[in-house]
Design a protein around this motif. Structure first.
Motif, short mmCIF file in Angstrom:
data_model
loop_
_atom_site.label_atom_id
_atom_site.label_comp_id
_atom_site.label_asym_id
_atom_site.label_seq_id
_atom_site.Cartn_x
_atom_site.Cartn_y
_atom_site.Cartn_z
N UNK A 6 22.84 -5.85 -35.00
CA UNK A 6 23.71 -6.69 -35.80
C UNK A 6 24.22 -5.95 -37.03
N UNK A 7 23.93 -4.68 -37.14
CA UNK A 7 24.42 -3.88 -38.27
C UNK A 7 25.67 -3.14 -37.80
N UNK A 8 26.76 -3.31 -38.56
CA UNK A 8 28.02 -2.66 -38.22
C UNK A 8 28.37 -1.65 -39.31
N UNK A 9 29.14 -0.65 -38.93
CA UNK A 9 29.57 0.34 -39.91
C UNK A 9 31.08 0.45 -39.88
N UNK A 10 31.63 0.64 -41.05
CA UNK A 10 33.06 0.91 -41.19
C UNK A 10 33.21 2.31 -41.75
N UNK A 16 25.93 -6.16 -42.41
CA UNK A 16 25.45 -7.17 -41.46
C UNK A 16 25.75 -8.52 -42.10
N UNK A 17 26.98 -8.97 -41.95
CA UNK A 17 27.41 -10.23 -42.56
C UNK A 17 27.71 -11.23 -41.45
N UNK A 18 26.88 -12.23 -41.36
CA UNK A 18 27.06 -13.27 -40.37
C UNK A 18 27.29 -14.60 -41.07
N UNK A 19 28.12 -15.42 -40.48
CA UNK A 19 28.34 -16.77 -41.01
C UNK A 19 28.26 -17.76 -39.85
N UNK A 20 27.67 -18.89 -40.13
CA UNK A 20 27.63 -20.00 -39.20
C UNK A 20 28.74 -20.96 -39.64
N UNK A 21 29.72 -21.17 -38.78
CA UNK A 21 30.87 -22.01 -39.11
C UNK A 21 30.88 -23.21 -38.18
N UNK A 22 31.11 -24.40 -38.75
CA UNK A 22 31.19 -25.62 -37.95
C UNK A 22 32.47 -26.35 -38.30
N UNK A 23 33.26 -26.67 -37.29
CA UNK A 23 34.46 -27.48 -37.45
C UNK A 23 34.22 -28.83 -36.80
N UNK A 67 30.43 -21.85 -34.48
CA UNK A 67 30.76 -20.44 -34.30
C UNK A 67 29.76 -19.62 -35.09
N UNK A 68 29.34 -18.51 -34.53
CA UNK A 68 28.56 -17.52 -35.25
C UNK A 68 29.42 -16.28 -35.30
N UNK A 69 29.81 -15.89 -36.52
CA UNK A 69 30.78 -14.83 -36.71
C UNK A 69 30.16 -13.68 -37.50
N UNK A 70 30.37 -12.46 -37.04
CA UNK A 70 29.97 -11.26 -37.76
C UNK A 70 31.26 -10.67 -38.32
#
Length: 138
Positions: A6-10, A16-23, A67-70
């Protein structure tokens, strides 16, 4: 960008930034069936790709979607959320005009409010399991 677990590099960062989003739907009407949620996932994956984010998990029920978004540091979560809601709203209204009866007063399927929370110390597996366990309508 590369991804390891879950670790990303640019180019200049590691994150490692994840957000739980609910609509939720307007008036909490049970609007969506399985075919709608399948299409919503496709639409939201396309939006995430445009933002260089990763839609890790998606599921929902008749009146809401999880949604689980990275997402990378260069993406403002509020802009991503607005694009996800806006694009999915336009496409769903166009592709499923039969849903109009559920939100005719507002002319949009989503409520103006939403939930977006960071995971903090919560294990990613726990949140993924929660999203997978949504009672998807048939």
């Amino acid at each position: 960008m590369t991804e390891t677990a879950s670790v990303r590099t640019g180019r200049h960062c590691v994150f490692a930034r994840h957000a739980h989003v609910v609509f939720v739907t307007k008036f909490r009407h049970r609007v969506f069936g399985d075919r709608h949620l399948v299409r919503l996932e496709e639409i939201m994956r396309a939006v995430c790709t445009d933002f260089e984010t990763d839609l890790v998990e998606f599921n929902g029920e008749g009146e809401h979607a999880h949604l689980l978004v990275n997402f990378p540091p260069k993406v403002a979560l509020s802009k991503l959320v607005n694009s996800l809601k806006g694009m999915s709203s336009r496409r769903i209204r166009h592709e499923f005009p039969d849903l109009l009866r559920h939100y005719y007063r507002a002319n949009k399927p989503w409520s103006a409010s939403d939930f977006a929370g960071s995971l903090g110390d919560a294990p990613l597996t726990v949140l993924r399991q929660h999203i997978e366990q949504q009672q998807r309508p048939g």
